[in-house]
Enzyme design. Structure first.
Site, short mmCIF file in Angstrom:
data_model
loop_
_atom_site.label_atom_id
_atom_site.label_comp_id
_atom_site.label_asym_id
_atom_site.label_seq_id
_atom_site.Cartn_x
_atom_site.Cartn_y
_atom_site.Cartn_z
CG ASN A 7 -45.29 57.93 38.82
OD1 ASN A 7 -45.50 57.19 37.86
ND2 ASN A 7 -46.12 58.05 39.84
CE LYS A 14 -48.25 61.98 39.67
NZ LYS A 14 -48.97 61.40 40.76
NE ARG A 91 -46.29 53.78 40.46
CZ ARG A 91 -47.54 54.10 40.17
NH1 ARG A 91 -47.82 55.26 39.64
NH2 ARG A 91 -48.51 53.26 40.42
CG HIS A 180 -51.75 51.15 45.32
ND1 HIS A 180 -53.08 50.84 45.43
CD2 HIS A 180 -51.67 52.23 44.50
CE1 HIS A 180 -53.79 51.68 44.69
NE2 HIS A 180 -52.95 52.53 44.12
NE ARG A 241 -58.09 51.53 37.97
CZ ARG A 241 -57.03 51.94 38.68
NH1 ARG A 241 -56.97 51.71 39.97
NH2 ARG A 241 -56.04 52.57 38.08
NE ARG A 286 -60.93 66.82 48.00
CZ ARG A 286 -59.70 67.03 47.59
NH1 ARG A 286 -58.92 67.83 48.26
NH2 ARG A 286 -59.22 66.45 46.50
N GLY A 332 -54.95 59.50 49.82
CA GLY A 332 -55.84 60.67 49.90
C GLY A 332 -57.04 60.50 50.81
CD GLU A 385 -47.40 55.37 46.12
OE1 GLU A 385 -48.11 56.39 46.15
OE2 GLU A 385 -47.67 54.39 45.43
P1 ADP Z 1 -54.28 58.92 43.64
O1 ADP Z 1 -52.85 59.10 44.07
O2 ADP Z 1 -54.73 57.49 43.56
O3 ADP Z 1 -54.69 59.73 42.44
P2 ADP Z 1 -54.89 60.22 46.15
O4 ADP Z 1 -54.19 59.32 47.09
O5 ADP Z 1 -54.34 61.58 45.90
O6 ADP Z 1 -55.21 59.52 44.78
O7 ADP Z 1 -56.40 60.40 46.70
C1 ADP Z 1 -57.35 61.17 46.05
C2 ADP Z 1 -58.63 61.11 46.85
O8 ADP Z 1 -58.38 61.63 48.17
C3 ADP Z 1 -59.76 61.95 46.26
O9 ADP Z 1 -60.95 61.19 46.14
C4 ADP Z 1 -59.96 63.04 47.31
O10 ADP Z 1 -61.31 63.36 47.43
C5 ADP Z 1 -59.49 62.41 48.57
N1 ADP Z 1 -59.12 63.47 49.51
C6 ADP Z 1 -58.02 64.26 49.45
N2 ADP Z 1 -58.08 65.20 50.45
C7 ADP Z 1 -59.24 64.99 51.10
C8 ADP Z 1 -59.88 65.62 52.21
N3 ADP Z 1 -59.33 66.66 52.83
N4 ADP Z 1 -61.07 65.12 52.62
C9 ADP Z 1 -61.62 64.07 52.00
N5 ADP Z 1 -61.09 63.43 50.95
C10 ADP Z 1 -59.91 63.88 50.51
#
Ligand code: ADP
Length: 398
Positions: A7, A14, A91, A180, A241, A286, A332, A385
């Site tokens: 990726n 990555k 990707r 996605h 965004r 978080r 996430g 993914e």
């Molecule tokens: P991307 O791949 O689009 O960069 P992710 O799918 O990794 O993003 O998601 C990142 C988001 O997930 C962040 O906003 C993070 O706060 C949230 N997140 C990850 N772990 C937790 C958790 N334990 N509690 C709440 N939110 C979380």
């Protein structure tokens, strides 16, 4: 078969090496700050700690050589030589209308990806650089392109056309593409499998809520609508965004703040979303939850607005499919944020479904979170993914 999943972004790469027969992730890693001072390579073989190396990475070819070096290293490596990499899965962000499924990469495919690059000027050229670097160092290894947009190509015109002069679609292919897709496809299929149902008989709404976020409506296994548009800026409020907004706002703020269109797009891509809405608290959910817990009213407003918009999209996709059997949270926030799920689902009781607080008290595992007997099942399914890219690559390279 060992598949190297790549990726590649403009300054990062990555990767994961996956054995697709056992579905084991043999190793994974990340090259950061490519072409920028202070390069770093993080490598983690299965079952071992991360190894971080500070190393200048002037270009992507150097990054790929570091990856190969780490994977074949006599000490920390997981394969003996390059010949144990059977295929590479890349990707690719934008496949335009040309690609509705993954394909083996040849010169013609490279050209076609280049041709749609102006639809994703930040992503496709970087993805292609990754492909070229891999071809340079692994000329005999077959490579596959897996597109973020492909799964959404089944959308009908009424879902992908914008209400603007049709000539812009004809001349420039301005339309909704969605992103996605690899995640939406994987999670929709897992949802059906997990429920022991045939996806062809189901109406599923997948909520991919990460830093970038999008929702899709999947009817009988096919995507019929999705929230991201010609670019990933449309749809839900995301980490940074804006998502949907009145297009006239661009000119209005640009005039007041003396900004160009491109500067405005930077504001909408990088400084908006929950970061902007919370008045700069954070794009990370978080941090926002913590700030809200400490009484920061704007963080609370950001979280409420976010959940409200997700719920509105879910409602519109129930209408698009004239019903829904399952709503699945992933990525996430979707996998880990218990309170966000609860808040979003608090708008959905009209569908005859309710979150069970005990079942919802989970992070990152495949599970049902709705109460027993609910008409609509609500689930959490962690996305993967890379595994999906590896599987698709293996199928095309066997
Ligand atoms: P991307 O791949 O689009 O960069 P992710 O799918 O990794 O993003 O998601 C990142 C988001 O997930 C962040 O906003 C993070 O706060 C949230 N997140 C990850 N772990 C937790 C958790 N334990 N509690 C709440 N939110 C979380």
């Amino acid at each position: 078969m060992n598949v190297l999943v790549i990726n590649c972004g403009s300054s990062s790469l990555k990767y994961q090496l996956i054995n697709t027969d056992t579905e084991e992730v043999l190793a994974k890693g990340l090259c950061e700050r490519i072409g920028i001072d202070g390069g770093m390579h993080t490598y983690q073989p299965k079952g071992a700690d991360k190894i971080k190396t500070n190393v200048d990475i002037p270009d992507h070819t150097k990054a790929v050589s570091l990856v190969i070096g780490a994977l074949t290293d006599p000490e920390g490596g997981v394969i003996k030589s390059l010949s144990e990499i059977d295929a590479v899965g890349h990707r690719i962000v934008h496949g335009g209308e040309k690609f509705s499924k993954s394909v083996r990469i040849d010169d013609e495919v490279m050209k076609a990806i280049e041709e749609v690059s102006d639809l994703a000027p930040l992503h496709n050229p970087a993805n292609l650089t990754g492909v070229r670097s891999c071809k340079e160092l692994m000329p005999d290894v077959p490579m596959v392109a897996v597109f973020d947009t492909a799964f959404h190509q089944t959308m009908p015109p009424k879902a992908y056309l914008y209400g603007i002069p049709y000539e812009y679609y004809k001349k420039y292919k301005v339309r909704r593409y969605g992103f996605h897709g690899t995640s939406h496809e994987y999670v929709a299929n897992r949802t059906a499998q997990f429920l022991g149902k045939d996806i062809k008989d189901m109406k599923i709404i997948v909520c991919h809520l990460g830093n970038g976020a999008s929702i899709s409506a999947v009817k009988n296994g096919k995507c019929v609508d999705t929230s991201m548009g010609m670019t990933p800026l449309e749809g839900l409020i995301m980490g940074t965004r804006s998502g949907d907004l009145d297009p006239a706002i661009l000119e209005y703020i640009a005039g007041k703040e003396n900004l160009s269109i491109s500067e405005m797009l930077t504001v909408l891509n990088k400084k908006s979303g929950v970061l902007g809405l919370s008045d700069g608290v954070s794009s990370d959910f978080r941090d926002l939850a913590e700030a809200a817990g400490l009484g920061n009213a704007q963080a609370t407003t950001a979280l409420e607005t976010y959940a409200y918009h997700v719920a509105k999209y879910i409602g519109s996709y129930v209408a698009a499919m004239n019903g829904v059997d399952a709503i699945t949270f992933t990525a996430g926030v979707g996998e880990n944020n218990i309170s966000a799920r609860e808040e979003i689902c608090s708008y959905l009781t009209y569908l005859g479904t309710q979150v069970d607080p005990e079942k919802n008290n989970v992070r990152g595992e495949e599970t049902i979170i709705s109460k027993d007997g609910s008409k609509v099942t609500i689930l959490v399914i962690p996305t993967d993914e890379e595994m999906s890219i590896a599987r698709q690559t293996a199928v095309l390279c066997r």
